[in-house]
Structures are given as C-alpha cells and as structure tokens.
Design a protein around this motif. Structure first.
Motif, PDB file in Angstrom:
ATOM      1  N   ASN A  39      43.741  40.046  31.826  1.00  0.00           N
ATOM      2  CA  ASN A  39      43.580  38.710  32.394  1.00  0.00           C
ATOM      3  C   ASN A  39      44.864  38.180  33.047  1.00  0.00           C
ATOM      4  O   ASN A  39      45.194  37.012  32.942  1.00  0.00           O
ATOM      5  N   LYS A  40      45.574  39.048  33.755  1.00  0.00           N
ATOM      6  CA  LYS A  40      46.809  38.661  34.407  1.00  0.00           C
ATOM      7  C   LYS A  40      46.578  38.404  35.898  1.00  0.00           C
ATOM      8  O   LYS A  40      45.800  39.121  36.534  1.00  0.00           O
ATOM      9  N   PRO A  41      47.233  37.392  36.450  1.00  0.00           N
ATOM     10  CA  PRO A  41      47.081  37.116  37.887  1.00  0.00           C
ATOM     11  C   PRO A  41      47.634  38.262  38.735  1.00  0.00           C
ATOM     12  O   PRO A  41      48.630  38.889  38.368  1.00  0.00           O
ATOM     13  N   ILE A  42      46.967  38.497  39.854  1.00  0.00           N
ATOM     14  CA  ILE A  42      47.342  39.564  40.790  1.00  0.00           C
ATOM     15  C   ILE A  42      47.690  38.931  42.118  1.00  0.00           C
ATOM     16  O   ILE A  42      46.923  38.120  42.643  1.00  0.00           O
ATOM     17  N   ILE A  43      48.838  39.281  42.662  1.00  0.00           N
ATOM     18  CA  ILE A  43      49.259  38.745  43.955  1.00  0.00           C
ATOM     19  C   ILE A  43      49.298  39.900  44.937  1.00  0.00           C
ATOM     20  O   ILE A  43      50.016  40.877  44.736  1.00  0.00           O
ATOM     21  N   LEU A  44      48.527  39.769  46.003  1.00  0.00           N
ATOM     22  CA  LEU A  44      48.395  40.852  46.984  1.00  0.00           C
ATOM     23  C   LEU A  44      49.123  40.491  48.277  1.00  0.00           C
ATOM     24  O   LEU A  44      48.886  39.431  48.851  1.00  0.00           O
ATOM     25  N   ASP A  45      49.986  41.410  48.725  1.00  0.00           N
ATOM     26  CA  ASP A  45      50.637  41.266  50.026  1.00  0.00           C
ATOM     27  C   ASP A  45      50.102  42.364  50.942  1.00  0.00           C
ATOM     28  O   ASP A  45      50.476  43.522  50.821  1.00  0.00           O
ATOM     29  N   PRO A  46      49.208  42.020  51.877  1.00  0.00           N
ATOM     30  CA  PRO A  46      48.564  43.024  52.730  1.00  0.00           C
ATOM     31  C   PRO A  46      49.434  43.382  53.938  1.00  0.00           C
ATOM     32  O   PRO A  46      49.011  43.223  55.089  1.00  0.00           O
ATOM     33  N   ARG A  69      45.506  50.595  55.862  1.00  0.00           N
ATOM     34  CA  ARG A  69      46.013  49.348  55.288  1.00  0.00           C
ATOM     35  C   ARG A  69      44.907  48.310  55.144  1.00  0.00           C
ATOM     36  O   ARG A  69      44.797  47.629  54.118  1.00  0.00           O
ATOM     37  N   THR A  70      44.080  48.181  56.163  1.00  0.00           N
ATOM     38  CA  THR A  70      43.019  47.179  56.130  1.00  0.00           C
ATOM     39  C   THR A  70      42.044  47.464  54.989  1.00  0.00           C
ATOM     40  O   THR A  70      41.713  46.576  54.193  1.00  0.00           O
ATOM     41  N   GLN A  71      41.638  48.721  54.894  1.00  0.00           N
ATOM     42  CA  GLN A  71      40.647  49.071  53.864  1.00  0.00           C
ATOM     43  C   GLN A  71      41.233  48.968  52.457  1.00  0.00           C
ATOM     44  O   GLN A  71      40.578  48.487  51.534  1.00  0.00           O
ATOM     45  N   THR A  72      42.475  49.409  52.305  1.00  0.00           N
ATOM     46  CA  THR A  72      43.105  49.335  50.979  1.00  0.00           C
ATOM     47  C   THR A  72      43.255  47.887  50.538  1.00  0.00           C
ATOM     48  O   THR A  72      42.961  47.539  49.385  1.00  0.00           O
ATOM     49  N   ALA A  73      43.702  47.041  51.444  1.00  0.00           N
ATOM     50  CA  ALA A  73      43.882  45.629  51.100  1.00  0.00           C
ATOM     51  C   ALA A  73      42.544  45.003  50.695  1.00  0.00           C
ATOM     52  O   ALA A  73      42.480  44.228  49.730  1.00  0.00           O
TER      53      ALA A  73
END
Lengths: 265, 265, 265
Positions: C87-94, C103-107
């Motif tokens: 239950n930890k927050p996830i921060i995504l940098d695409p 890159r698009t699909q992975t993000a």
C-alpha cells in the motif's frame, strides 16, 4: 575557420538538435548537461526496441565504450546499423582502447561498421585503435604526438573518418588535413568525462553539419581555458565549463581561438 | 601517523595509481572525480571479458554493492578472484548491508573470498555485516559506537581485514588496534556518495601501500571539515571537497588532524 | 495551501522518509542528492531479489523510465506489484513518453498497474501518455497547455491518479481540481534531471502524506526561482538549487509562492 565555428555554434543553439547517446554510466549526467548547456537536446537511449525510432528523429548518434559489456556491445552495433540506415553521423569515443582486448576489438568493429564516422580519443586510445599497422608506419615518429598523428591519419583513411586527438594540443585530422588547436587548460584532465563531453558535443555539431569535429573541439577548449581562470580546483572548473558553454559568445571565440593548419595535402 | 598520511598522499600524487572500480550507478561519477582530484587514475570496468587484464594493471580493486543485481554479483565475485590471483588489495563497501538479505549475503560472500581486504562502511552496515555472532559478543556494548567497534573487531579477525567505520567519529580498526579520527562535518551525509568516495580513495591509498584505510579516512574528513567552512549547503560542500582534495597540502593535514589511538593490543 | 506546503516540508525533514527509486542512469546521482537535500533518505534499488523487503520499509516508490530496456521493465512492474501489496504510493515519471512505442507502452502499463499513483511529466509526455483518447477530447483545446490539461484530466480519472504537468507554469491536476503554480525559472530546463528531481521529491512528500504532488512542485519551483537570481549558468543553478532545498525556510515559501486554483469541480 573561426567564422565556421561561430556559425556552427549559432546553428546548434537555433536548431537544438537531438543527439542520441549510448554512453558509459560514469558520464551520462555530465555529457547530458554539456549538450544541454551548448543548446542541444540529449537523449540517452540504448534499447534495441526503440533504437530504430530514435535514429529516425535524431541528428546524430554518439557511442562511448567507457563501461562495456556484451549486452551493451550488441546494442551499440545495432544502433550503428540503424544510424547507417537513416544516414546519421556516428561519433565514436574509444574509451580505454588498448587497456583491454574487449575495448580495442569493440572500438574497431564499431569503426568498421559506421558509415559517417568521427572518432574522438586521447593519443593512447587513437594509437591503440589504429594498432600495429599504424605503429609500424609510426616507427619514424619523432615524438608521441607524431605517433598519434600517424595513427589518426591511418584511421582517417582506413575508416574514411574524421579524427580528433585530445590532449595538451588538440588535433583535428582528416585524410587530407591536420589542424592543431592550442586552447584548453592543464586541470581539465582532472575532471572525469571531459573527453566524453567533447565527444558528445561533437555529436551536436555533427547534427548541424560539422563532420570534422573542429567546432566542438575548439569550443570546449576555449571554454575550458576561460573557465580555468577563475577555478581553484577541478570541481569548480567543471561548473564553470558548463556555465561557460551556456554563455559562450562569438567574441570569446574570436579572442581566444589559437588554431593552425599543420598540414594540408 | 601524521607523517605516514602525508607520505601516502605524496605517493598517490606521484604514482597516480590505477584503481579499478565495480561500483554503483549512483556514485560512479562522484567517486571517479574524487580519485582524479586526489591524483589517482580511476577506471570503471565490470565485464568479465576484461577483468583479468584489468587486475594485471591495476593497483587495487574497489567493490561497492550500492545498486546490486545477480548479473553484477557474478561480476564482483569474478573480479575478486582475479584480484586475488594478482595479489591486489580489495576494498569492499557494503552499501545498504542489513537493508536486504541480498546485500547482506553478497557482502559476506565477497568478504569471505577476498584475500587482502579492507572494509569501509557506516556503523549500521558494519554491524549488519558482522551479524549475530558479533551482536552476541556486543551484548556488553555501552553504546552504538561500542557495538560497531565490536562488530568491526569481529570482521577484522574473521576476515583478516582492516575495517573503517564512518560516522561523526571515524574509526580505523584492525585485529590489534583501534584509531579514532574526529575530523569531518555534519553536512557531509547530505551528499550522496560521500562514503563511497571514501571507499574509492581507500583504494587509491591501498594501491600505494596503506592497507589500513587510515590515510584516506583522515584526508577526506580533513578536506570535508575545511570545505564546510565556506559551504552554504551540501552541493557547495561537494564542490569544495573535490577542489580540496586537489589542493590539500601537508600543512593542512598537520594543522587539522585529530587522531587518537583508542586501544592497542 | 501555503500552510499545507510548509507543514509537508517540516514533516519530510522530521521523518526523513525512505524513498526507493528505480530511475534512469543519467539522474541517479542528481535525484539522490535532491532527496538528501530536502531531508529524505533515498535508496536506489532495482533487483527483484530485494524489492519485497524494500517495499516493506519504504515510504514510497519512484519509477522513472528515462533509460529503459526489457530487463528494467520487468523490475519496474515487479516493484509496482510489491508497492501495491504494501500500500505504498507510486510516482511515475514517463520520461520520453511519445518518443518511442517502448516508452509509451511501458508508461501506460505501469500507470494501469499502480494503485496509488502520481504521474509527473512535461506537457508532451502527459499528452503522449494519455494518447488518442485524450487528443480526441482535446480537439477543442485552445492552446498547448489546454491540450495538456485535458490529457492530465483524462489520466487523473482513467488511472485514479494525481498528475503534475511541469513547464513554464506548473499544473497540479486531480479528477476534481486544477492548481497552477507560476514559480520557476527559464534556465531550469538547461539542467538534466530537473524534472526527474521533481518526481523524486514528489516521492518524498507522498511518503509523508501529500498524494497530490503539490508540495514538491511548489518547493522545487520556488527554490529554482530563488537560486536563479545568483546563477550565471545552468551548473551554478543546479548547485544553488541543491543548496536551496537544504536551506529553504517557511518564510521563503510564503514570500515566493504564486499559486492559483484554476478550476474546482
């Protein structure tokens, strides 16, 4: 030539060319910052799954073998193939060439496969890359810079490449001409990635049409020389060089450039 | 001991020893710059295909487990084997030891395999590396630095190693002696790779004969202390430390060193 | 909101939250230093063998796709799974989303899998990540920031995420609210990893309860704006930003913050 260098700088700042880098882990940050500071647009990408797309949109491909392994060699060779397919210039930095067979052989394979090639290394890397053939020719060499020039000339003709030898004096070598540049500062080798930054900048200028390596070599050496005047140590020098790339003016180039055509065939 | 440290610094600057680093992605640039600034010659290499050649020409091998995975563990173990074969000192940085089983076990395996070993970590890493055995012995420990010292002494005897514990007070521990160093500055932990830089510098000094870790520990702490006097934040401190390593004089070492033999068996 | 930002900063400095980063090779050093300077505790870890343990002890998980390949994609997806489990927050940098299919699909896959998600990108990355669906909706967009806002709103609802768009004006977007921030400086994009640093800082603030991205966005922009006043070029700016994160006071936040609720549903 001074005006060519000034014009090339203006072009990089105007066009902000994309430069794809497959480079070593040590300098990725440093060379990305050097490219940004001069006005180019760096991207570090290495996966074969995106390299074809990258070569379609890039201005050039920079390959640096500083931290090498078999997985990365495959990626480099695939990227060279794709750069050739889209007719993009390839800039090779043979880091540590001569220190291991892996580096020497990989650098030679990349050089052999690249169609539009610029090679940038220090004297010992250039000599190792050229190998026995050039060293045989270099028997008559009077000093180490002569040996390196002989090696560079061999590389220029053998690979149809332009070659930059970095050192106290920098040499820009083609099959028909040798130019010497006497800018720079003795503290620059105390910063890791200074040569790699020159290779990356060479990629930025190749992307706007300078296939010789001259503009990048002149500009980094001039910026380093100016930056050293107010740098107490290598870390401050690195900081001032990055700021200096961002600030560099045509006037500074005119005032500082010490360039000479050494030989012209 | 002051004169030994001064002599070791002069040796590094004179001999410019090659230091091969298998280190983590975060600090490769930082530790290469620290090695260059002190006068050594860093190379970051990890491929098994070139490690035998590297171990022939290097002065020491630095292994840092900060960004670990199974591929890199194999490389590290192979490099340790080759360093042993050529009788080169190995400096281990057990980054994050105790935070995961992978790190703890890998650090122990490397320590067990290395013949000429120096270990450099912070107190919690040293305690985790020593593990239950030392903690049992450490039941009598009066405070956390005592626990770390007990652990370090265990590591020193168990692995026939020299051990450096980094912290507010640094300890240089062998099987027969504990030295404390009270230089440094509280802002140093706010820069990533400061401990890793100490490990790398330890490799440079090991390459010229200091197998204790003392010279590197003293020098980085002194430089950090001097640098902090004119640093408003951690980034300026890092810059001033790198410049300071380049500029450090024998007089500065004499003026600042606060060293004490805590115990000697 | 000003007081929320000030309170969040105090919490980070007090709790020193651990932030696990799976990030790109270019910025690992930069973002680790940014996290340290603000008071957080960064660790760069990527092996699946230690990710479960890491997710147990971390405050958040930062994922940055700047240097991507299939091996790292697997690691990222496994880490997302473990972050969800604890239950930890996830921060995504695409990073570079839109520049390649990879890159698009992975993000998109990462965004789809993450339970507690914050996305931080520039306008073109946010638009590419949202893709055709949002561009269709964005037909009516008056300018590029409108297009990006439409895309961000799509991402916020589709992935139940909070979204930060970085640019001359920064936008903090949720399903029900858009906030604009007009701090920052035009030289900031000349430093590599500035956006990645914002993503990492967002992870630090998420670890102490700010799931919006607001505090990190405001703080980095304010620090950049102040730092630029005495920075001659991008390298000095980077140095001053790191020092500034370390020094930032509540008063500075109050004096400089230019924030506006643009829309609220």
């Amino acid at each position: 030539m001074t005006n060519d260098i000034i014009a090339a700088l203006a072009l990089v700042r105007e066009q902000k060319p994309l430069v794809v880098n497959i480079t070593n882990f040590v300098v990725m940050n440093t060379t990305a910052n050097a490219l940004l500071a001069i006005g180019a647009s760096p991207i570090m990408a290495h996966s074969q799954q995106e390299m074809t797309e990258m070569m379609q949109i890039t201005g050039s491909l920079v390959i640096n073998i500083g931290t090498l392994d078999s997985v990365w060699i495959e990626r480099m060779l695939f990227a060279v193939e794709q750069a050739n397919a889209y007719n993009k210039p390839i800039i090779l930095d043979p880091v540590g060439c001569g220190a291991s067979l892996l580096r020497t052989q990989t650098a030679r394979t990349i050089a052999a496969n690249a169609n539009n090639l610029i090679i940038r290394g220090n004297a010992s890397e250039i000599i190792a890359l050229a190998g026995e053939t050039s060293q045989t020719k270099g028997v008559d060499a009077l000093d180490s810079s002569d040996t390196a020039l002989t090696a560079a000339h061999y590389l220029a003709t053998h690979y149809q490449a332009n070659v930059v030898i970095s050192g106290e004096v920098d040499y820009v070598v083609s099959a028909t001409r040798v130019i010497s540049l006497k800018n720079g500062h003795h503290m620059m080798p105390y910063i890791t990635g200074m040569g790699c930054s020159l290779t990356a900048l060479t990629g930025a200028f190749a992307a706007v049409g300078d296939s010789t390596g001259l503009a990048a070599t002149a500009i980094l050496a001039i910026v380093g020389e100016i930056a050293a005047k107010h740098s107490a140590g290598p870390a401050t020098l690195q900081l001032n060089i990055l700021d200096g790339l961002y600030q560099l003016s045509a006037d500074q180039i005119r005032q500082h450039l010490r360039i000479e055509v050494v030989s012209s065939l």
